[in-house]
Design a protein around this motif. Structure first.
Motif, short mmCIF file in Angstrom:
data_model
loop_
_atom_site.label_atom_id
_atom_site.label_comp_id
_atom_site.label_asym_id
_atom_site.label_seq_id
_atom_site.Cartn_x
_atom_site.Cartn_y
_atom_site.Cartn_z
N HIS A 1 0.65 -1.18 -0.01
CA HIS A 1 0.14 -0.17 0.42
C HIS A 1 1.12 1.04 -0.06
CE1 HIS A 1 -4.34 -1.55 0.17
NE2 HIS A 1 -3.52 -2.81 1.25
N ILE A 2 1.70 1.29 1.09
CA ILE A 2 3.19 2.28 0.51
C ILE A 2 3.37 3.15 -0.75
CG2 ILE A 2 4.97 3.13 1.88
CD1 ILE A 2 4.12 1.86 3.80
N VAL A 3 4.31 1.70 -1.28
CA VAL A 3 4.31 1.57 -3.30
C VAL A 3 3.37 2.24 -3.72
CG1 VAL A 3 5.51 0.57 -4.38
CG2 VAL A 3 6.48 0.04 -2.19
N THR A 4 2.41 1.38 -3.63
CA THR A 4 1.00 1.97 -4.51
C THR A 4 0.91 4.08 -3.57
OG1 THR A 4 -0.79 0.87 -3.03
CG2 THR A 4 0.63 -0.10 -4.46
N ASP A 5 0.57 4.01 -3.06
CA ASP A 5 0.56 5.21 -3.05
C ASP A 5 1.24 6.27 -3.07
OD1 ASP A 5 -1.56 4.41 -1.54
OD2 ASP A 5 -1.55 4.19 0.59
N SER A 6 2.81 6.21 -2.81
CA SER A 6 3.61 6.69 -3.51
C SER A 6 3.80 6.84 -4.71
CB SER A 6 5.36 5.89 -2.99
OG SER A 6 5.23 6.12 -1.68
N LEU A 7 3.49 6.01 -5.66
CA LEU A 7 3.33 5.90 -7.09
C LEU A 7 1.74 6.90 -7.06
CD1 LEU A 7 3.83 4.82 -10.01
CD2 LEU A 7 2.66 2.91 -9.71
N PHE A 8 0.86 6.55 -6.32
CA PHE A 8 -0.19 7.46 -7.00
C PHE A 8 0.08 9.26 -6.93
CE2 PHE A 8 -3.86 9.79 -5.46
CZ PHE A 8 -5.08 9.70 -6.68
N TRP A 9 0.98 9.55 -5.42
CA TRP A 9 1.41 10.53 -5.74
C TRP A 9 2.20 11.13 -6.35
CZ3 TRP A 9 0.04 14.10 -2.14
CH2 TRP A 9 0.97 15.25 -1.78
N LEU A 10 3.56 10.32 -6.76
CA LEU A 10 4.22 11.03 -7.95
C LEU A 10 3.15 10.88 -9.32
CD1 LEU A 10 6.92 10.95 -9.14
CD2 LEU A 10 6.98 8.51 -9.35
N VAL A 11 2.00 9.96 -9.53
CA VAL A 11 1.54 10.35 -10.92
C VAL A 11 0.32 11.40 -11.10
CG1 VAL A 11 -0.70 8.73 -12.30
CG2 VAL A 11 1.52 8.34 -11.76
N GLY A 12 0.01 11.84 -9.74
CA GLY A 12 -0.69 13.14 -9.39
C GLY A 12 0.15 14.47 -9.36
N GLY A 13 1.15 14.13 -9.32
CA GLY A 13 2.21 15.69 -9.38
C GLY A 13 2.27 16.04 -10.79
N HIS A 14 2.64 14.47 -11.17
CA HIS A 14 3.44 14.91 -12.87
C HIS A 14 2.08 14.10 -14.22
CE1 HIS A 14 6.75 16.19 -11.61
NE2 HIS A 14 7.22 15.68 -10.75
N VAL A 15 1.01 14.25 -14.39
CA VAL A 15 0.12 13.90 -15.14
C VAL A 15 0.32 12.90 -15.79
CG1 VAL A 15 -2.42 14.60 -15.94
CG2 VAL A 15 -1.75 15.29 -14.10
N GLY A 16 1.58 13.59 -16.93
CA GLY A 16 2.29 12.81 -18.26
C GLY A 16 2.57 11.59 -18.00
N LEU A 17 3.03 11.18 -16.56
CA LEU A 17 3.16 9.88 -16.11
C LEU A 17 2.16 8.97 -16.07
CD1 LEU A 17 5.66 10.76 -13.44
CD2 LEU A 17 6.54 9.78 -15.76
N ILE A 18 0.69 9.10 -16.04
CA ILE A 18 -0.47 8.26 -16.30
C ILE A 18 -0.40 7.31 -18.19
CG2 ILE A 18 -2.75 8.28 -16.69
CD1 ILE A 18 -2.87 10.38 -14.93
N GLN A 19 0.00 8.29 -18.63
CA GLN A 19 -0.03 7.20 -19.91
C GLN A 19 1.03 5.75 -19.64
OE1 GLN A 19 0.05 9.26 -23.52
NE2 GLN A 19 0.19 7.69 -24.33
N ASN A 20 2.25 6.15 -19.71
CA ASN A 20 3.25 5.36 -19.27
C ASN A 20 2.73 4.64 -17.70
OD1 ASN A 20 5.00 7.22 -20.46
ND2 ASN A 20 6.38 7.93 -18.81
N VAL A 21 2.31 5.14 -17.39
CA VAL A 21 2.54 3.59 -16.17
C VAL A 21 0.99 2.79 -16.65
CG1 VAL A 21 0.55 3.38 -13.92
CG2 VAL A 21 2.50 4.96 -13.83
N LEU A 22 -0.55 3.35 -17.58
CA LEU A 22 -1.01 2.76 -18.26
C LEU A 22 -1.06 1.87 -19.43
CD1 LEU A 22 -4.31 4.94 -17.80
CD2 LEU A 22 -3.80 3.32 -16.31
N HIS A 23 0.22 2.06 -19.92
CA HIS A 23 0.69 1.15 -20.91
C HIS A 23 1.87 0.18 -20.74
CE1 HIS A 23 3.17 0.48 -25.60
NE2 HIS A 23 1.64 1.27 -25.55
N SER A 24 2.20 0.21 -19.31
CA SER A 24 3.66 -1.02 -18.85
C SER A 24 3.12 -2.40 -18.52
CB SER A 24 3.73 -0.02 -17.41
OG SER A 24 4.58 -0.46 -17.04
N ASP A 25 3.43 -2.74 -18.95
CA ASP A 25 3.19 -4.53 -18.96
C ASP A 25 3.65 -4.73 -17.37
OD1 ASP A 25 3.02 -4.45 -21.84
OD2 ASP A 25 5.47 -5.14 -21.43
N HIS A 26 4.22 -4.02 -16.73
CA HIS A 26 4.73 -4.27 -15.01
C HIS A 26 3.14 -4.28 -14.87
CE1 HIS A 26 8.81 -3.95 -16.18
NE2 HIS A 26 8.60 -5.06 -15.76
N PHE A 27 2.35 -2.88 -14.71
CA PHE A 27 1.33 -2.65 -14.59
C PHE A 27 -0.07 -3.58 -15.09
CE2 PHE A 27 -2.98 -0.38 -15.17
CZ PHE A 27 -3.83 -0.01 -13.78
#
Length: 598
Positions: free
Chosen positions: A143-169
């Motif tokens: 939960h801490i890791v996912t919250d950190s990822l959400f905080w990072l994506v919320g501060g930099h909206v341009g990373l949403i596309q990279n996250v959704l397109h990732s095979d790891h996600f």
């Protein structure tokens, strides 16, 4: 370039990281968390601390630590989870300055990818853990890791596309565990609530994979939490984008989705969202959506057309404003010129009036002074002399004005007369030159045939001449010899005339050829720019010309290569300089070498 006024705590941590061994670096980096937590959120001091952390490469150190094996890191998952929090908090609200491109294109995508990799590792450890306490601890770290990822994506909206397109996600989304799956679905829901527009830019394959996993979790699991989150996520995606709604309604992959949703149990916690999703996928709503889509398309077309018309009018507006300003300024200039002209005329009139008054006053003063000086008996005589002088001056000015006026009136006719004389002179010269050339190059037309009357007239003239100029009698033999000589000379003359005509024609042909060659050479490129067989077209057929050109070229080369002390005595009019000046054009464009090949 290191910033000035750096926090001494950051300097000490950077120095300790640089000096400490590799296994102690993660524990040292954890000291950044205390500095960040003790600084007020959103303050300028916090921004300065983040810039110092970035400038001293501590963020890069955090990324390097997160990319290592967790078993080799002191503190394990506890240290890693805290480092993810530090990294996400430092990256959000940071102003990288000169390295902005590297920060946004390399560092942030790398951090998001590391967070997803850590989530997969935590998922694997959670599945393999046997004790419940260990599972709870790993789930907390996840939960801490996912919250950190959400905080990072919320501060930099341009990373949403990279996250959704990732095979790891996608790998995290395919987790069978209920707790891990619900956490990933919740994170996806929160990300789409920030900006759902990137969902359509990830590609059709990735979008289908996400939809498939969400629908699979909705129907395959019995957990109310997962089903509720999946239903809310599907409802959010369908309501946010008509393309996804049409895909769920028309695609063959999701045929029967509405029927399966209708069979779900009622009375659950997410029954309201389920009912909204079923009603959204109904045919009536689809028809309304289609109509709404057509309406939006019509509005879009109207908006584009109105924008085009507005831009067209705005493009014409500057020219209209310029024309209006030009006309206004022209009118204002004309008005100002008219005002100035009237003012100048008024000033001139007043000045002339003052001059007349001064002249009148001066004249009267002179007359009074003269009356005082002149004897009373000579006053009348003096007045007559002054009147005569005034009359002469007036007549002189009047005659000058009249002659100038007549001259101005006659100037046009005088100019026309001079132009006519010039044209006539040029025409007469041209006609005389044509007649002279015609006589010079007139071909031989032969003798005119004599008529009987002309023969009788010529015979009569010969007889008269013989009677007037009686000579010594000539024998017939001598007469025949003289006649034969005259015939021979006449024949020789006619033959010579024919040879002269052929020679003249040959000279004219050579002159035409020379002028043509000269014109071609003037238009020809230089030897440096010539390509292919172009230089061969300018080879001379005349060996003397080729020899002369070669001799002139060699002379110029010898003069150029001669030492400087041999040129000291040369003058500007020397033969070598004259030859160089004469051959400057030949050496650039008219140089002839050898003979043209047959």
């Amino acid at each position: 370039m290191k910033p000035t006024g750096t926090d001494p705590r950051i300097l000490s941590i950077a120095a300790e990281v640089a000096k400490s061994p590799e296994q102690n670096v993660p524990v040292t980096l954890l000291k950044l968390k205390e500095i960040i937590n003790n600084t007020p959120l959103g303050s300028s001091e916090l921004k300065k601390i983040k810039q110092d952390i970035y400038c001293y490469d501590l963020i890069q150190y955090c990324l390097l630590v997160l990319s290592q094996d967790c078993s080799r890191i002191q503190g394990g998952w506890n240290t890693i989870s805290q480092l993810t929090q530090i990294l996400s908090h430092c990256c959000v609200g940071l102003e990288p300055g000169e390295d902005a491109e590297k920060f946004y294109n390399e560092l942030l995508p790398s951090a998001a990818e590391n967070f997803l990799v850590l989530g997969i590792q935590l998922q694997t450890c959670f599945i393999n853990a046997a004790k419940a306490e260990e599972k709870d601890e790993l789930l907390h770290f996840f939960h801490i890791v996912t919250d950190s990822l959400f905080w990072l994506v919320g501060g930099h909206v341009g990373l949403i596309q990279n996250v959704l397109h990732s095979d790891h996600f996608l790998h995290l989304l395919q987790a069978d565990n209920v707790q891990i799956g619900s956490a990933v679905l919740m994170m996806l829901q929160n990300i789409l609530q920030i900006n759902s527009g990137d969902l359509l830019r990830i590609g059709e394959r990735a979008l289908h994979s996400i939809l498939d996993e969400v629908i699979f979790k909705l129907f395959s699991t019995s957990s109310p939490l997962v089903r509720s989150t999946a239903t809310k996520l599907l409802l959010l995606m369908a309501e946010s984008h008509q393309e996804i709604f049409i895909l769920l309604r028309q695609s063959a992959c999701y045929k029967g989705l509405r029927r399966l949703l209708s069979k779900q149990e009622a009375g659950t916690e997410f029954s309201e969202e389920l009912r909204q999703l079923v009603s959204l996928l109904s045919p009536t709503v689809y028809q309304e959506v289609e109509e709404q889509k057509l309406h939006q398309a019509a509005c879009l077309i109207q908006a584009y057309w109105k924008g085009f018309q507005t831009r067209k009018r705005l493009k014409k507006l500057p020219s209209a404003v310029i024309a209006l300003q030009r006309s206004f300024r022209s009118k204002r200039t004309k008005i100002l010129l008219e005002i100035n002209r009237k003012k100048e005329e008024e000033d001139l009139r007043l000045q002339l009036q003052l001059q007349r008054q001064r002249a009148m006053r001066l004249s009267r003063e002179l007359r009074l002074s003269m009356l005082e000086i002149v004897h009373p008996g000579q006053v009348e005589k003096h007045n007559r002399e002054m009147e005569e002088k005034s009359a002469v001056i007036i007549q002189k000015h009047w005659r000058g004005y009249r002659e100038r006026k007549n001259f101005r009136q006659q100037r046009q006719s005088l100019t026309e007369y001079k132009a006519a004389v010039t044209l006539q002179r040029a025409a007469l010269k041209f006609l005389a030159k044509c007649r002279k050339k015609k006589k010079l190059f007139a071909p031989w037309r032969g003798l005119q045939e004599l008529t009987d009357a002309r023969r009788v007239e010529l015979k009569q003239q010969v007889d008269d001449y013989v009677r007037r100029h009686l000579g010594s009698p000539m024998p017939d033999v001598v007469s025949r010899e003289l006649h034969a000589q005259a015939q021979e000379r006449l024949q020789h003359y006619f033959m010579g005339r024919a040879l002269e005509e052929r020679a003249q024609q040959h000279r004219e042909a050579l002159m035409a050829q020379i002028s043509t060659n000269a014109e071609q050479l003037m238009k020809a490129p230089s030897l440096k720019e010539a390509e292919g067989k172009e230089p061969e077209l300018f080879l001379s057929r005349s060996r003397p010309v080729a020899a002369k050109a070669k001799q002139a070229h060699l002379t110029t080369l010898k003069h150029i290569q001669a030492p400087w002390w041999k040129k000291l005595g040369e003058e500007s009019g020397d033969e070598t300089d004259v030859l160089k000046d004469e051959l400057s054009v030949e050496l650039e464009t008219l140089f002839i070498s050898g003979t043209k090949a047959p």
